[in-house]
Design a protein around this motif. Structure first.
Motif, PDB file in Angstrom:
ATOM      1  N   MET A  60      43.380  38.512  48.155  1.00 51.30           N
ATOM      2  CA  MET A  60      42.173  38.841  48.914  1.00 51.30           C
ATOM      3  C   MET A  60      41.234  37.641  48.878  1.00 51.30           C
ATOM      4  SD  MET A  60      39.455  42.005  48.448  1.00 51.30           S
ATOM      5  CE  MET A  60      40.668  43.258  48.877  1.00 51.30           C
ATOM      6  N   GLY A  61      40.895  37.118  50.041  1.00 49.69           N
ATOM      7  CA  GLY A  61      40.027  35.950  50.101  1.00 49.69           C
ATOM      8  C   GLY A  61      40.667  34.783  49.367  1.00 49.69           C
ATOM      9  N   ASN A  62      39.891  34.131  48.501  1.00 47.53           N
ATOM     10  CA  ASN A  62      40.421  33.016  47.713  1.00 47.53           C
ATOM     11  C   ASN A  62      40.989  33.467  46.371  1.00 47.53           C
ATOM     12  OD1 ASN A  62      39.684  31.068  49.650  1.00 47.53           O
ATOM     13  ND2 ASN A  62      37.582  31.024  48.853  1.00 47.53           N
ATOM     14  N   GLY A  63      41.110  34.778  46.189  1.00 41.24           N
ATOM     15  CA  GLY A  63      41.604  35.294  44.919  1.00 41.24           C
ATOM     16  C   GLY A  63      42.475  36.512  45.113  1.00 41.24           C
ATOM     17  N   TYR A  64      42.242  37.509  44.279  1.00 37.53           N
ATOM     18  CA  TYR A  64      43.084  38.703  44.262  1.00 37.53           C
ATOM     19  C   TYR A  64      42.211  39.924  43.994  1.00 37.53           C
ATOM     20  CZ  TYR A  64      46.544  35.056  43.745  1.00 37.53           C
ATOM     21  OH  TYR A  64      47.285  33.923  43.955  1.00 37.53           O
ATOM     22  N   HIS A  65      42.783  41.097  44.250  1.00 42.20           N
ATOM     23  CA  HIS A  65      42.063  42.324  43.950  1.00 42.20           C
ATOM     24  C   HIS A  65      43.017  43.281  43.256  1.00 42.20           C
ATOM     25  CE1 HIS A  65      38.384  44.720  44.587  1.00 42.20           C
ATOM     26  NE2 HIS A  65      39.224  45.746  44.429  1.00 42.20           N
ATOM     27  N   ALA A  66      42.553  43.861  42.156  1.00 45.31           N
ATOM     28  CA  ALA A  66      43.374  44.771  41.364  1.00 45.31           C
ATOM     29  C   ALA A  66      42.753  46.158  41.359  1.00 45.31           C
ATOM     30  CB  ALA A  66      43.505  44.253  39.935  1.00 45.31           C
ATOM     31  N   THR A  67      43.536  47.147  41.763  1.00 49.45           N
ATOM     32  CA  THR A  67      43.137  48.555  41.668  1.00 49.45           C
ATOM     33  C   THR A  67      44.143  49.209  40.737  1.00 49.45           C
ATOM     34  OG1 THR A  67      42.360  48.470  43.959  1.00 49.45           O
ATOM     35  CG2 THR A  67      42.614  50.646  42.961  1.00 49.45           C
ATOM     36  N   MET A  68      43.643  49.679  39.605  1.00 53.65           N
ATOM     37  CA  MET A  68      44.527  50.052  38.515  1.00 53.65           C
ATOM     38  C   MET A  68      44.670  51.558  38.350  1.00 53.65           C
ATOM     39  SD  MET A  68      45.033  46.915  37.735  1.00 53.65           S
ATOM     40  CE  MET A  68      46.110  47.101  36.320  1.00 53.65           C
ATOM     41  N   GLY A  69      45.916  51.978  38.091  1.00 55.59           N
ATOM     42  CA  GLY A  69      46.181  53.228  37.427  1.00 55.59           C
ATOM     43  C   GLY A  69      46.273  52.880  35.949  1.00 55.59           C
ATOM     44  N   PRO A  70      47.467  52.478  35.463  1.00 58.80           N
ATOM     45  CA  PRO A  70      47.586  52.045  34.074  1.00 58.80           C
ATOM     46  C   PRO A  70      47.053  50.631  33.876  1.00 58.80           C
ATOM     47  CG  PRO A  70      49.678  51.794  35.210  1.00 58.80           C
ATOM     48  CD  PRO A  70      48.752  52.496  36.169  1.00 58.80           C
ATOM     49  N   ALA A  71      46.797  50.270  32.624  1.00 60.13           N
ATOM     50  CA  ALA A  71      46.491  48.883  32.284  1.00 60.13           C
ATOM     51  C   ALA A  71      47.728  48.025  32.525  1.00 60.13           C
ATOM     52  CB  ALA A  71      46.073  48.794  30.820  1.00 60.13           C
ATOM     53  N   ALA A  72      47.508  46.755  32.868  1.00 58.73           N
ATOM     54  CA  ALA A  72      48.642  45.869  33.144  1.00 58.73           C
ATOM     55  C   ALA A  72      48.224  44.415  32.990  1.00 58.73           C
ATOM     56  CB  ALA A  72      49.179  46.110  34.548  1.00 58.73           C
ATOM     57  N   ILE A  73      49.231  43.566  32.835  1.00 60.08           N
ATOM     58  CA  ILE A  73      49.024  42.128  32.923  1.00 60.08           C
ATOM     59  C   ILE A  73      49.676  41.638  34.203  1.00 60.08           C
ATOM     60  CG2 ILE A  73      48.804  41.774  30.435  1.00 60.08           C
ATOM     61  CD1 ILE A  73      51.713  40.721  30.443  1.00 60.08           C
ATOM     62  N   MET A  74      49.095  40.578  34.785  1.00 56.81           N
ATOM     63  CA  MET A  74      49.602  39.987  36.005  1.00 56.81           C
ATOM     64  C   MET A  74      49.717  38.483  35.787  1.00 56.81           C
ATOM     65  SD  MET A  74      47.512  42.731  36.509  1.00 56.81           S
ATOM     66  CE  MET A  74      45.940  42.517  37.317  1.00 56.81           C
TER      67      MET A  74
END
Length: 219
Positions: A60-74
């Protein structure tokens, strides 16, 4: 008998209140529409082996967007920091979770996709606290380098649940330094953290967070 009944009723009330509080502090992972498909090159691993379909992580744009159910690493396998370096990213929490949840950087990542997973993570929460923890083995409980600690450098979430924080880690000349919004909040010997390896994000459950691209700078 009345006295015994009253005591039993009181105990049941306290037990129910404690159970309710525990449920409030452990709200279930929310359902997330459109999850499970990630930008090219990125990998996502959830806590407790929850379905990756419950995580929506998009460019998204110049970065990213995270919508979480569980916790996670990316992470991306190409984002490796070794030697002396500085890594930084900006995180914007956009909505209020049910209770304070954390987001931030991982670094020194090794074997992130298998049972030998290891990394150190540096997180902040909307209540103005930060923490630094180390994971050694996917099934093992992380160990705290720094327990949750309030610091004025951490921007607290506003009434709408929004907050923006820049997190950075610098490893240089045997020292690991942690800064929030340009202010050092903790430092330790580099031998106390996972200093060399993959850099990425960690976002905890039920959060909605915009992430800038991660900067990795050799020193």
């Amino acid at each position: 008998m009345n006295r015994i009944s009253n005591v039993c009723a009181s105990l049941l009330f306290v037990s129910g209140a404690l159970a309710g509080q525990q449920m409030a502090n452990h709200d279930p992972d929310q359902a997330v529409a459109g999850g499970g498909v990630f930008p090219s090159g990125w990998q996502v691993r959830t806590e407790r082996s929850a379905p990756a379909a419950l995580v929506k992580f998009i460019a998204m744009g110049n970065g990213y967007h995270a919508t979480m159910g569980p916790a996670a690493i990316m992470w991306r396998d190409a984002d490796v920091a070794t030697g002396n370096y500085h890594t930084v990213a900006t995180f914007t929490q956009t909505k209020a979770p049910t209770h304070p949840e954390a987001y931030g950087l991982i670094f020194g990542g090794q074997h992130l996709a298998d049972s030998a997973q290891a990394y150190t993570y540096f997180l902040v929460r909307g209540d103005g606290n930060f923490s630094i923890r180390r994971r050694s083995g996917f099934a093992n409980k992380p160990t705290a380098i720094m327990e949750w600690t309030a610091n004025a450098a951490v921007h607290k979430a506003d009434s709408a649940g929004a907050a923006t924080n820049e997190l950075a880690v610098q490893v240089n000349d045997g020292k690991a330094s942690f800064t929030v919004n340009g202010t050092e909040v903790y430092s330790t010997a580099a031998t106390n953290v996972d200093a060399a390896g993959i850099v990425g994000y960690r976002v905890n459950h039920n959060l909605d967070v915009h992430l800038s691209a991660i900067g990795i700078h050799k020193l």
